[in-house]
Design a protein around this motif. Structure first.
Motif, PDB file in Angstrom:
ATOM      1  N   ARG A 194      -0.057   6.143  -6.903  1.00 46.72           N
ATOM      2  CA  ARG A 194      -1.490   6.388  -7.064  1.00 46.72           C
ATOM      3  C   ARG A 194      -2.125   6.585  -5.683  1.00 46.72           C
ATOM      4  O   ARG A 194      -2.096   5.668  -4.864  1.00 46.72           O
ATOM      5  CB  ARG A 194      -2.122   5.178  -7.763  1.00 46.72           C
ATOM      6  CG  ARG A 194      -3.484   5.447  -8.327  1.00 46.72           C
ATOM      7  CD  ARG A 194      -3.998   4.181  -9.015  1.00 46.72           C
ATOM      8  NE  ARG A 194      -5.236   4.479  -9.670  1.00 46.72           N
ATOM      9  CZ  ARG A 194      -5.316   4.972 -10.868  1.00 46.72           C
ATOM     10  NH1 ARG A 194      -4.235   5.220 -11.539  1.00 46.72           N
ATOM     11  NH2 ARG A 194      -6.486   5.220 -11.422  1.00 46.72           N
ATOM     12  N   PRO A 195      -2.685   7.755  -5.407  1.00 45.60           N
ATOM     13  CA  PRO A 195      -3.233   7.982  -4.058  1.00 45.60           C
ATOM     14  C   PRO A 195      -4.490   7.149  -3.791  1.00 45.60           C
ATOM     15  O   PRO A 195      -5.455   7.201  -4.545  1.00 45.60           O
ATOM     16  CB  PRO A 195      -3.574   9.476  -4.080  1.00 45.60           C
ATOM     17  CG  PRO A 195      -3.705   9.825  -5.508  1.00 45.60           C
ATOM     18  CD  PRO A 195      -2.838   8.902  -6.294  1.00 45.60           C
ATOM     19  N   ILE A 196      -4.415   6.342  -2.746  1.00 47.09           N
ATOM     20  CA  ILE A 196      -5.572   5.541  -2.307  1.00 47.09           C
ATOM     21  C   ILE A 196      -5.766   5.824  -0.822  1.00 47.09           C
ATOM     22  O   ILE A 196      -4.794   5.844  -0.058  1.00 47.09           O
ATOM     23  CB  ILE A 196      -5.327   4.030  -2.530  1.00 47.09           C
ATOM     24  CG1 ILE A 196      -5.043   3.755  -4.013  1.00 47.09           C
ATOM     25  CG2 ILE A 196      -6.515   3.217  -2.089  1.00 47.09           C
ATOM     26  CD1 ILE A 196      -4.647   2.319  -4.292  1.00 47.09           C
ATOM     27  N   GLU A 197      -7.002   6.028  -0.447  1.00 44.46           N
ATOM     28  CA  GLU A 197      -7.302   6.335   0.952  1.00 44.46           C
ATOM     29  C   GLU A 197      -6.929   5.148   1.842  1.00 44.46           C
ATOM     30  O   GLU A 197      -7.236   3.993   1.520  1.00 44.46           O
ATOM     31  CB  GLU A 197      -8.792   6.644   1.112  1.00 44.46           C
ATOM     32  CG  GLU A 197      -9.167   8.040   0.667  1.00 44.46           C
ATOM     33  CD  GLU A 197      -8.520   9.117   1.520  1.00 44.46           C
ATOM     34  OE1 GLU A 197      -8.457   8.936   2.744  1.00 44.46           O
ATOM     35  OE2 GLU A 197      -8.056  10.117   0.951  1.00 44.46           O
ATOM     36  N   PHE A 198      -6.292   5.454   2.986  1.00 45.59           N
ATOM     37  CA  PHE A 198      -5.846   4.411   3.914  1.00 45.59           C
ATOM     38  C   PHE A 198      -7.035   3.601   4.434  1.00 45.59           C
ATOM     39  O   PHE A 198      -7.042   2.372   4.400  1.00 45.59           O
ATOM     40  CB  PHE A 198      -5.098   5.084   5.072  1.00 45.59           C
ATOM     41  CG  PHE A 198      -4.569   4.129   6.087  1.00 45.59           C
ATOM     42  CD1 PHE A 198      -3.348   3.504   5.895  1.00 45.59           C
ATOM     43  CD2 PHE A 198      -5.291   3.836   7.231  1.00 45.59           C
ATOM     44  CE1 PHE A 198      -2.856   2.610   6.840  1.00 45.59           C
ATOM     45  CE2 PHE A 198      -4.797   2.946   8.171  1.00 45.59           C
ATOM     46  CZ  PHE A 198      -3.583   2.331   7.973  1.00 45.59           C
ATOM     47  N   TYR A 210       0.843  -1.210   0.000  1.00 45.48           N
ATOM     48  CA  TYR A 210       0.000   0.000   0.000  1.00 45.48           C
ATOM     49  C   TYR A 210       0.873   1.253   0.000  1.00 45.48           C
ATOM     50  O   TYR A 210       0.591   2.223  -0.715  1.00 45.48           O
ATOM     51  CB  TYR A 210      -0.906  -0.012   1.230  1.00 45.48           C
ATOM     52  CG  TYR A 210      -1.560   1.321   1.484  1.00 45.48           C
ATOM     53  CD1 TYR A 210      -2.617   1.755   0.700  1.00 45.48           C
ATOM     54  CD2 TYR A 210      -1.098   2.161   2.482  1.00 45.48           C
ATOM     55  CE1 TYR A 210      -3.194   2.985   0.906  1.00 45.48           C
ATOM     56  CE2 TYR A 210      -1.675   3.392   2.701  1.00 45.48           C
ATOM     57  CZ  TYR A 210      -2.724   3.797   1.916  1.00 45.48           C
ATOM     58  OH  TYR A 210      -3.290   5.023   2.113  1.00 45.48           O
ATOM     59  N   LEU A 211       1.942   1.190   0.786  1.00 48.12           N
ATOM     60  CA  LEU A 211       2.838   2.346   0.867  1.00 48.12           C
ATOM     61  C   LEU A 211       3.534   2.583  -0.471  1.00 48.12           C
ATOM     62  O   LEU A 211       3.715   3.730  -0.907  1.00 48.12           O
ATOM     63  CB  LEU A 211       3.880   2.122   1.975  1.00 48.12           C
ATOM     64  CG  LEU A 211       3.300   1.881   3.372  1.00 48.12           C
ATOM     65  CD1 LEU A 211       4.403   1.537   4.339  1.00 48.12           C
ATOM     66  CD2 LEU A 211       2.555   3.131   3.851  1.00 48.12           C
ATOM     67  N   ARG A 242       0.981   3.925  -2.942  1.00 49.40           N
ATOM     68  CA  ARG A 242       0.562   5.293  -2.604  1.00 49.40           C
ATOM     69  C   ARG A 242       1.500   6.335  -3.216  1.00 49.40           C
ATOM     70  O   ARG A 242       1.096   7.467  -3.484  1.00 49.40           O
ATOM     71  CB  ARG A 242       0.508   5.455  -1.084  1.00 49.40           C
ATOM     72  CG  ARG A 242      -0.205   6.702  -0.645  1.00 49.40           C
ATOM     73  CD  ARG A 242      -0.401   6.726   0.847  1.00 49.40           C
ATOM     74  NE  ARG A 242      -0.774   8.053   1.279  1.00 49.40           N
ATOM     75  CZ  ARG A 242      -1.951   8.608   1.101  1.00 49.40           C
ATOM     76  NH1 ARG A 242      -2.903   7.922   0.492  1.00 49.40           N
ATOM     77  NH2 ARG A 242      -2.206   9.817   1.497  1.00 49.40           N
ATOM     78  N   TYR A 275      -8.612   1.458   1.752  1.00 46.90           N
ATOM     79  CA  TYR A 275      -7.802   0.298   1.392  1.00 46.90           C
ATOM     80  C   TYR A 275      -7.919  -0.803   2.450  1.00 46.90           C
ATOM     81  O   TYR A 275      -8.227  -1.951   2.133  1.00 46.90           O
ATOM     82  CB  TYR A 275      -6.349   0.725   1.213  1.00 46.90           C
ATOM     83  CG  TYR A 275      -5.431  -0.417   0.891  1.00 46.90           C
ATOM     84  CD1 TYR A 275      -5.342  -0.915  -0.404  1.00 46.90           C
ATOM     85  CD2 TYR A 275      -4.661  -1.038   1.871  1.00 46.90           C
ATOM     86  CE1 TYR A 275      -4.516  -1.981  -0.709  1.00 46.90           C
ATOM     87  CE2 TYR A 275      -3.833  -2.096   1.578  1.00 46.90           C
ATOM     88  CZ  TYR A 275      -3.760  -2.555   0.288  1.00 46.90           C
ATOM     89  OH  TYR A 275      -2.952  -3.621  -0.001  1.00 46.90           O
TER      90      TYR A 275
END
Lengths: 258, 364
Positions: free
Chosen positions: A178-182, A171-172, A175, A185
């Protein structure tokens, strides 16, 4: 020719049954390993260190890369079909259920399978095994069982780390691109991940660990007397381990879906 | 000896313990998310068909999953018995006269189980039977409006209702784009009937009007130039005549001021009357000359008046055309200023330098 064919068949069958017998004996000794207290404990610790701890870096890099690739591909492709949530399911299937255990098995087989086969083969050639037998130590109990247990435990631990790095660490990485909400996710991961997935992945790792270690031990003990047999034992150990792991994976997946 | 080998047991212990902790953490997260530690309340119902549902199918209330089907069985009456559970957080919704509806998609895209809570305040105990709308008891509850059933919300109808305005908007947009392109083409050709077209068209006619006006102005100036010396000459002659009249009037006034009086002079045989009547026609000649001058002056005045009269329409039209030209020029400039399609702006004016510079421009 018929005689040769018959002799080859008999030899093959004898080898097969010997391998089966060897496999069960090693597994039995491995299962009874913890009942014997400190016998070979140092061997077990060193085996976990070499197989598990030292392979953690490679395993983490592969898991991070694989997870990041799935997230990036999924988050760019799946929303086009209105199936963004499928990304988490794909992530779980690939990392937790299928590729995670299999890639961990490949890493362990390539690193530790060859090492075990080579080490045991060298011990055979240098008559160390005979020395153990002569002082009343069972090589299977003292040499094979801790290695089997160590490789299997390492496989299980590495699979857990692979899941952690693949699902959370990636995820890191993703991110950055591509920005993905924590919350989005991890909510999606928690909703898609089931206990069956975790158990399925760990079961595969357990089976792969036994296959890789027993194959390596078998090939190591199969060395007769020449040092030139040692690299051959390593190659056969890796090749056999790969094939058996993939076959076992197919069987386990089949059983899961049946 | 390497650190990891010297402290192999600690390193391996940490490795294993951390893996076990992570596994426990993952299991707890999954368990919490999948309600392993929450209580479920079980109920049962009956449906005409089990198409579209299976164990694990969610039961929804206004879009929220409030429970799941745990078991479905085809019974001896060829109807389907379904066991299901409701999550503890929604158990307060399970009241008397609650009903279930098995919704299947007309397009064969699966289905779902909808839960409608009863309007009664009394809660249903666990393991109660909740009727479905497949049977009379469920239908009866809905018909008597004892359950909180929202208005029909057919997905296809809703989709079509959402699509129709979209299609209308798209049609309007396409028509507008088409119209704009046609207008633009017409405007660029200069034969359009729209504002832009008329502006472009007006530019040409305005330029032609300005040219005509300038030509008229030139001819008028030329006429004025040719007429001006005559007018001045006539004016001078008129002034001379007026001067003469003024002199005569002065003399007359002076004569009238004579204290001897006009009447005695007139009555005196040697007086003025006699002189007047017996002056060998000098007085008559003077009067005649005076009348002749007056006549000439009147004619000059008439001529000047005629000239002015004939020039007046031209001057009037010149002023009107000038005014119209200014208004049109203002419109054109406004149109050009507001029109984003005409790019490039106004080219820079270059003043024509005199071929032979004046001596004053030279530096000494």
């Amino acid at each position: 020719m018929i005689r040769n064919l018959g002799a080859a068949a008999i030899r093959g069958a004898a080898d097969f049954f010997y391998a089966i017998g060897f496999f069960f004996r090693v597994v039995k000794n491995g299962a009874l390993y913890f009942r014997r207290g400190q016998v070979g404990f140092r061997v077990l610790v060193m085996q976990i260190l070499f197989t598990g701890v030292q392979a953690l870096g490679v395993s983490a890099i592969i898991a991070l890369s694989l997870g990041a690739v799935i997230i990036i591909q999924g988050s760019s492709l799946l929303p086009q079909f209105g199936q963004s949530r499928l990304m988490y399911t794909i992530l779980i299937i690939v990392i937790t259920r299928e590729l995670g255990p299999l890639l961990t098995a490949f890493i362990v087989n390539a690193r530790s399978g060859t090492a075990i086969a080579t080490e045991l083969g060298t011990m055979v050639v240098s008559h160390e095994i005979e020395a153990y037998v002569s002082v009343g130590l069972d090589p299977i109990s003292y040499l094979a069982a801790p290695r089997v247990v160590g490789v299997t435990v390492s496989m299980l631990a590495l699979d857990i780390y692979f899941n952690v790095f693949g699902l959370i660490g990636s995820y890191l990485v993703a991110r950055l691109i591509r920005p993905i909400e924590f919350n989005e996710y991890f909510g999606g991961i928690a909703a898609a991940l089931t206990a069956t997935d975790i158990v399925s992945g760990l079961l595969k790792c357990f089976v792969f660990g036994i296959i890789v270690s027993v194959t390596a031990v078998y090939r190591g003990f199969a060395v007769q007397r020449a040092s030139t047999e040692i690299p051959v034992a390593g190659i056969k150990s890796v090749g056999g381990g790969f094939v058996l792991c993939i076959l076992a994976d197919a069987v386990l997946t089949l059983i899961y879906y049946i | 000896m390497k650190f990891s080998i010297r402290h192999a047991e600690s390193v391996v212990g940490g490795f294993i313990l951390l893996a076990a902790a992570l596994l426990c953490g993952i299991l707890v997260m999954v368990g919490a998310n999948q309600r392993w530690f929450a209580r479920n309340y079980y109920f049962h119902s009956r449906f005409q068909s089990g198409a579209g549902i299976s164990p694990g199918t969610g039961i929804t209330l206004k879009g929220f999953t409030v429970g799941k089907i745990s078991k479905i069985v085809l019974n001896d009456n060829n109807t389907v018995d379904a066991d299901f559970f409701i999550f503890d957080s929604y158990i307060g919704k399970v009241r008397k006269n609650s009903v279930l509806e098995l919704a299947t998609s007309p397009l064969g895209l699966g289905g779902g189980l909808l839960f409608y809570p009863g309007k009664d305040a009394e809660r249903l105990p666990e393991h109660s039977y909740i009727p479905s709308m497949d049977f009379e008891d469920g239908k009866s509850i809905v018909e008597r409006e004892l359950a909180d059933v929202p208005p029909r919300d057919d997905t296809l109808t809703r989709l079509l209702a959402n699509i129709n305005p979209l299609v209308d908007n798209i049609n309007k947009t396409v028509v507008n784009v088409n119209k704009t392109v046609t207008t633009l083409n017409g405007a660029l050709k200069g034969d359009g009937e729209t504002e832009v077209g008329r502006i472009v068209k007006g530019i040409g006619s305005t330029v032609r009007g300005v040219n005509g006006t300038v030509a008229d102005l030139d001819s008028t100036v030329a006429i004025v130039k040719t007429e001006l010396p005559g007018l001045v000459e006539r004016s001078n002659a008129l002034l001379d005549s007026l001067k003469a009249i003024s002199g005569n009037l002065e003399q007359t006034t002076a004569a009238m001021r004579d204290p001897t009086g006009l009447v005695p002079k007139l009555l005196d045989p040697k007086g003025s009357l006699k002189t007047l009547l017996d002056d060998n026609g000098v007085l008559f000649a003077k009067i005649d000359a005076m009348l002749s001058d007056t006549d000439k002056t009147i004619k000059n005045v008439e001529s000047m008046t005629d000239t002015l009269k004939s020039s007046m329409p031209e001057i009037t039209s010149l002023l009107a055309e000038g005014k119209t030209t200014l208004i049109q020029t203002q419109d054109v400039l406004e149109g050009l200023k507001n029109n984003p399609l005409l790019k490039g702006g106004i080219p820079e004016r270059k003043t024509q330098e005199a071929a032979q510079p004046g001596y004053r421009d030279e530096d000494f």
